[in-house]
Write an enzyme that holds these catalytic residues in place. Structure first.
Site, PDB file in Angstrom:
ATOM      1  N   GLY A  14      16.696   8.670  -9.852  1.00  0.00           N
ATOM      2  CA  GLY A  14      15.855   9.831  -9.623  1.00  0.00           C
ATOM      3  C   GLY A  14      14.409   9.576 -10.033  1.00  0.00           C
ATOM      4  O   GLY A  14      13.879   8.475  -9.944  1.00  0.00           O
ATOM      5  N   GLY A  15      13.774  10.639 -10.522  1.00  0.00           N
ATOM      6  CA  GLY A  15      12.374  10.551 -10.916  1.00  0.00           C
ATOM      7  C   GLY A  15      12.109   9.537 -12.010  1.00  0.00           C
ATOM      8  O   GLY A  15      10.996   9.008 -12.136  1.00  0.00           O
ATOM      9  N   GLY A  28      -8.095 -15.668  10.125  1.00  0.00           N
ATOM     10  CA  GLY A  28      -8.322 -14.631   9.126  1.00  0.00           C
ATOM     11  C   GLY A  28      -7.625 -14.906   7.813  1.00  0.00           C
ATOM     12  O   GLY A  28      -8.092 -14.466   6.753  1.00  0.00           O
ATOM     13  N   ALA A  29      -6.512 -15.638   7.848  1.00  0.00           N
ATOM     14  CA  ALA A  29      -5.798 -15.948   6.609  1.00  0.00           C
ATOM     15  C   ALA A  29      -6.657 -16.805   5.682  1.00  0.00           C
ATOM     16  O   ALA A  29      -6.586 -16.679   4.462  1.00  0.00           O
ATOM     17  CB  ALA A  29      -4.488 -16.656   6.925  1.00  0.00           C
TER      18      ALA A  29
END
Length: 535
Positions: free
Chosen positions: A190-191, A425-426
């Site tokens: 859960g949280g 771009g890498a």
């Protein structure tokens, strides 16, 4: 017979009740501390061990230097709220908090005690954690959370949920201020799972650690899917699939030993440098074997981890997220005794391309190093970004931009080393000079270009190849011409985009000299509230 007038008689002298002496009080206090340490149910320890798990205090003993742990609020109990809790008010309220030393340096910690209320968090339990977090922030010392709890204490209602909110707020406030480490040693559902996700490093142990927002029962009810707790959120799932866990271990002992080692590589806070560890490994040691480890042919694979081991002090380094996004390697190591962060493409996995997970992994690591003044060394051998519709639809643009943003935003010393190919771009994203690397070096085998020679020739000379009498021969000739003119090892150096082309055998010495010069680097970012990274 004498008559006494009661109105004038002196009042009788009353003796004060006997008060326990100091020895008695001390014995009582020791008994309370013993009961706090032992828990309220002797059989609870047996059940914990039967699950293959250590108790909270046994874990703290492994984490801290011998006899250094100082406990805070060991006699704290919850306020009786009904629903059966008024009859059960054990000391510690299910969490042990305090501070001690790890290799002589102050560290704060809290450890859930699963023997008490299943380690579930209530109001008093949360307030103890809040206090130790505030102390860690004030003292400027790392915080380690040993997590083994069943979530919010249902009997205390919304106050338990508010307790978690206080933890999350402190996690964020302390982020980048002091190192925060979460060690998952039991369930976390859960949280409660969000606090570890907000910290710098998460450790998990196979067989006993699980993290998930909704458990198997909820999954079954909603989707009909049958899955175990380990299959849903076990250590290997978070170590290899989700990337939540940075480290996965087979047992608690080796896990906590690795936590101690990680702490030795980190500074106490963002105002200090990581501690230096003296080494007998010479700073000018030649790395002759690198020429054999890395094939000159850019199409041949090799393991970048062998390169890292050859460069760093004594071959000792710690890999972060070793099972996740293996096409990039992130590691903490030492060069001449100083901690460095290493980001490296891994040709042995997916040829070292950048994809969604690799970009996110590297970006997170770069930002962590920058937050704690750890210099960055980037080792390049990258053919580009991974093509494919799944990558594009999954947001490779956004995730790749995370890595670009992280490097551009980093103010620590940054050194780039190009081993072989660096395409498109890498190349830019992997800390090129154009985005702010302080120094860039390359081996004589480097190829820096928009794309490989074959692909470039097919684009640039498409018409010439199509019109040739012998298209294949013409294509091969043009590929070689392109490679010789635009991809030779000194092309980038001639244009100032690489500071020097170095002998691989001098790699260690060059990196150490460069980082030594940059150790006093001063830089600043524009005044702003904060940047808006592409999360």
């Amino acid at each position: 017979m004498t008559v006494i007038d009661a109105s004038t008689a002196a009042p009788p002298v009353l003796e004060p009740p006997p008060r326990p002496d100091l020895a008695t009080r001390t014995a009582e206090l020791r008994d309370r501390h013993r009961r706090a340490a032992d828990g309220t149910d002797p059989s609870a320890t047996e059940r914990q061990h039967a699950r293959g798990k250590l108790t909270a205090r046994e874990r703290l003993d492994l984490l801290f230097d011998k006899d250094s742990f100082c406990e805070v609020e060991p006699l704290r109990v919850h306020r009786a709220t009904g629903f059966g809790l008024e009859h059960k008010r054990p000391y510690t309220d299910g969490v042990v908090t305090g501070w001690g030393t790890v290799e002589g340096r102050t560290v704060f910690a809290y450890a859930h005690d699963f023997r008490i209320f299943g380690g579930a968090l209530g109001e008093a339990h949360a307030e103890k954690i809040h206090k130790v977090m505030d102390l860690a922030e004030a003292a400027g010392a790392p915080l380690v959370a040993l997590c083994d709890g069943a979530g919010a204490r249902i009997q205390e209602g919304v106050t338990a949920l508010a307790g978690y909110g206080g933890i999350f707020r402190r996690n964020v406030r302390m982020s980048g201020v002091v190192p925060q480490i979460s060690v998952m040693l039991g369930p976390c559902a859960g949280g409660a799972a969000y606090s570890p996700a907000l910290t710098d490093f998460v450790f998990m142990v196979r067989g006993i650690s699980q993290m998930f927002i909704t458990g198997p029962d909820v999954v079954r009810a909603v989707t009909g899917e049958e899955i175990s707790q380990d299959g849903l959120g076990g250590a290997d799932v978070h170590g290899g699939t989700t990337g939540v866990a940075a480290f996965v271990h087979d047992d608690e002992e080796s896990c906590l030993l690795e936590v101690r080692h990680l702490l030795s590589l980190l500074p106490a806070n963002n105002r200090e440098l990581p501690p230096r560890e003296w080494t007998n490994d010479p700073a000018n040691r030649r790395t002759e074997s690198l020429a054999d480890l890395v094939p000159a042919d850019p199409a041949r694979s090799y393991d970048i981890r062998d390169v890292i081991a050859e460069i760093v002090d004594d071959g000792d380094w710690t890999e972060i997220h070793a099972q996740w996004a293996q096409n990039v390697v992130c590691a903490l190591a030492r060069l001449d005794g100083h901690t460095v962060g290493i980001v490296a493409n891994q040709p042995a996995h997916l040829a070292g391309v950048l994809d969604i997970n690799a970009s996110e992994k590297a970006a997170r690591f770069v930002r962590t190093c920058d937050a704690f003044s750890i210099p960055l060394v980037t080792l390049l051998d990258v053919p580009g970004f991974l093509p494919g519709a799944d990558q594009e639809h999954g947001g490779i643009i956004r995730h790749g931009a995370k890595l670009l943003y992280a490097y551009c935003d980093a103010t620590v010393p940054r050194v780039q080393l190009i081993l072989r190919k660096a395409y498109g771009g890498a190349y830019i994203v992997m800390d090129s000079r154009s985005i702010g690397a302080d120094l860039s070096f390359a081996w004589p085998t480097n190829e820096i270009a928009v794309m490989g020679a074959e692909g470039a020739a097919n684009v640039v000379f498409r018409r010439e190849i199509a019109a040739a009498d012998d298209p294949e021969a013409t294509r091969q000739r043009l590929i070689e011409e392109y490679r010789e003119q635009l991809m030779h090892p000194y092309y980038a150096a001639e244009r100032g985009l690489v500071d020097d082309v170095i002998d691989p055998a001098e790699t260690r010495a060059v990196l150490i000299r460069s980082l030594s010069m940059l150790r006093s680097k001063q830089t600043s970012l524009p005044s702003r509230k904060h940047g808006n990274s592409p999360t």
